[in-house]
Motif scaffolding. Structure first.
Motif, PDB file in Angstrom:
ATOM      1  N   VAL A   9       0.846  -1.203   0.000  1.00 13.61           N
ATOM      2  CA  VAL A   9       0.000   0.000   0.000  1.00 13.61           C
ATOM      3  C   VAL A   9       0.880   1.251   0.000  1.00 13.61           C
ATOM      4  CG1 VAL A   9      -1.795   1.260   1.251  1.00 13.61           C
ATOM      5  CG2 VAL A   9      -1.853  -1.236   1.177  1.00 13.61           C
ATOM      6  N   LEU A  10       1.844   1.280   0.929  1.00 18.20           N
ATOM      7  CA  LEU A  10       2.865   2.335   0.945  1.00 18.20           C
ATOM      8  C   LEU A  10       4.216   1.623   0.946  1.00 18.20           C
ATOM      9  CD1 LEU A  10       1.367   4.751   3.659  1.00 18.20           C
ATOM     10  CD2 LEU A  10       1.242   4.992   1.168  1.00 18.20           C
ATOM     11  N   SER A  11       4.995   1.815  -0.111  1.00 14.32           N
ATOM     12  CA  SER A  11       6.266   1.097  -0.243  1.00 14.32           C
ATOM     13  C   SER A  11       7.299   1.621   0.758  1.00 14.32           C
ATOM     14  CB  SER A  11       6.823   1.277  -1.658  1.00 14.32           C
ATOM     15  OG  SER A  11       7.180   2.641  -1.854  1.00 14.32           O
ATOM     16  N   GLN A  12       8.347   0.819   0.952  1.00 16.43           N
ATOM     17  CA  GLN A  12       9.434   1.261   1.834  1.00 16.43           C
ATOM     18  C   GLN A  12      10.048   2.562   1.323  1.00 16.43           C
ATOM     19  OE1 GLN A  12      12.864  -1.376   2.111  1.00 16.43           O
ATOM     20  NE2 GLN A  12      13.291  -0.615   4.161  1.00 16.43           N
ATOM     21  N   MET A  71       7.829   5.407   2.263  1.00 19.87           N
ATOM     22  CA  MET A  71       7.914   5.678   3.697  1.00 19.87           C
ATOM     23  C   MET A  71       9.232   6.376   4.052  1.00 19.87           C
ATOM     24  SD  MET A  71       5.185   4.818   5.341  1.00 19.87           S
ATOM     25  CE  MET A  71       5.824   4.809   7.016  1.00 19.87           C
ATOM     26  N   LEU A  72      10.321   5.951   3.431  1.00 20.84           N
ATOM     27  CA  LEU A  72      11.618   6.557   3.745  1.00 20.84           C
ATOM     28  C   LEU A  72      11.645   8.035   3.352  1.00 20.84           C
ATOM     29  CD1 LEU A  72      14.021   3.615   2.810  1.00 20.84           C
ATOM     30  CD2 LEU A  72      13.551   4.517   5.110  1.00 20.84           C
ATOM     31  N   PHE A  73      10.935   8.388   2.272  1.00 21.20           N
ATOM     32  CA  PHE A  73      10.852   9.798   1.887  1.00 21.20           C
ATOM     33  C   PHE A  73       9.826  10.537   2.727  1.00 21.20           C
ATOM     34  CE2 PHE A  73      13.349   8.630  -1.745  1.00 21.20           C
ATOM     35  CZ  PHE A  73      13.995   9.793  -2.076  1.00 21.20           C
ATOM     36  N   HIS A  74       8.631   9.974   2.849  1.00 23.56           N
ATOM     37  CA  HIS A  74       7.533  10.711   3.487  1.00 23.56           C
ATOM     38  C   HIS A  74       7.765  10.850   4.995  1.00 23.56           C
ATOM     39  CE1 HIS A  74       2.857  11.262   3.682  1.00 23.56           C
ATOM     40  NE2 HIS A  74       3.506  12.356   3.968  1.00 23.56           N
ATOM     41  N   PHE A  75       7.990   9.723   5.670  1.00 27.10           N
ATOM     42  CA  PHE A  75       8.255   9.768   7.114  1.00 27.10           C
ATOM     43  C   PHE A  75       9.679  10.270   7.376  1.00 27.10           C
ATOM     44  CE2 PHE A  75       9.711   7.863  11.103  1.00 27.10           C
ATOM     45  CZ  PHE A  75       8.705   8.234  11.966  1.00 27.10           C
ATOM     46  N   TYR A 131      -1.184  10.836  11.291  1.00 24.84           N
ATOM     47  CA  TYR A 131      -1.274  10.000  10.077  1.00 24.84           C
ATOM     48  C   TYR A 131      -0.438   8.727  10.249  1.00 24.84           C
ATOM     49  CZ  TYR A 131      -0.427   9.044   4.994  1.00 24.84           C
ATOM     50  OH  TYR A 131      -0.301   8.487   3.739  1.00 24.84           O
ATOM     51  N   PHE A 132       0.841   8.859  10.561  1.00 27.94           N
ATOM     52  CA  PHE A 132       1.704   7.672  10.602  1.00 27.94           C
ATOM     53  C   PHE A 132       1.397   6.764  11.799  1.00 27.94           C
ATOM     54  CE2 PHE A 132       4.468  10.315   7.817  1.00 27.94           C
ATOM     55  CZ  PHE A 132       4.512   9.434   6.744  1.00 27.94           C
ATOM     56  N   LEU A 133       0.871   7.317  12.878  1.00 23.47           N
ATOM     57  CA  LEU A 133       0.567   6.478  14.053  1.00 23.47           C
ATOM     58  C   LEU A 133      -0.739   5.695  13.915  1.00 23.47           C
ATOM     59  CD1 LEU A 133       1.695   8.907  16.901  1.00 23.47           C
ATOM     60  CD2 LEU A 133       2.752   6.709  16.321  1.00 23.47           C
TER      61      LEU A 133
END
Ligand SMILES: [Fe+2]
Length: 198
Positions: A24-27, A30-34, A83-85
């Motif tokens: 759904v959300l690739s690694q 996630m590495l860019f967004h988070f 969002y991330f939690l």
């Protein structure tokens, strides 16, 4: 409430790994967004706080009372933390549970109708922003569109759950297809966490 530690806010401690939300959300996403976007908002916020009227205050209080650069970075820090939690590894037939499930049926008719309205409001938000599920003072559920760094707490609402519709949230995995991103996101929502916030 999210409080600073020794004058600085810290990155949220996620209950999952950077690769755990794929596909759904690739690694990479996630590495860019988070790892990069959220980290930058946090660094900017922490650089603006020393000596300001906001030093030592909770992030919620800063978002409710600030403007300009402090508001933009504080809002984006709070929005991304919530969002991330709220995610977990994808599961099949992931549907709401507990009191939030009952409230969704009460206020939207069914989970399917709620999903349709939430996705439509996320897809039609022009430019950058967030689509939110919140509770009002009577615990009634409402869906709002919030532009840029806005958060429903500035309207007196309690934020429960959100999909980020800034392009940076979906461009790596979905390119320009924002509706496809919104549709895919339901399988990673941690409804236990949403219940905790309700
Ligand atoms: Fe974002």
């Amino acid at each position: 409430m999210i409080q600073p530690v020794n004058g600085k806010f810290e990155m949220p401690q996620l209950p999952y790994g950077m690769a755990d939300l794929a596909p759904v959300l690739s690694q990479e996403s996630m590495l860019f967004h988070f790892g990069k976007h959220l980290q930058t908002y946090l660094n900017n916020l922490n650089a603006l706080l020393p000596g300001s009227a906001f030093e030592g205050k909770s992030i919620e209080e800063i978002v409710k009372t600030s403007e300009g650069g402090v508001f933009n970075n504080a809002g984006q820090f709070l929005n991304h933390a919530l969002y991330f939690l709220q995610f977990k590894a994808a599961t099949m037939n992931n549907v709401p549970t507990g009191s939030i499930a009952k409230a969704i049926v009460r206020d939207f008719g069914s989970f399917e109708k709620f999903q349709e309205e939430f996705q439509a409001k996320g897809a039609s938000l022009f430019g950058s922003g967030w689509v939110w599920l919140s509770a009002d003072a009577n615990s009634k559920l409402v869906i709002t569109q919030e532009g840029n760094a806005q958060n429903p707490i500035t309207k007196g609402l309690k934020p429960l759950f959100t999909f980020d519709v800034w392009e940076h949230a979906y461009y790596i995995d979905y390119r320009n297809r924002r509706p496809d991103y919104l549709k895919a996101m339901w399988s990673i929502v941690n409804w236990d966490e949403v219940n905790n916030r309700y």
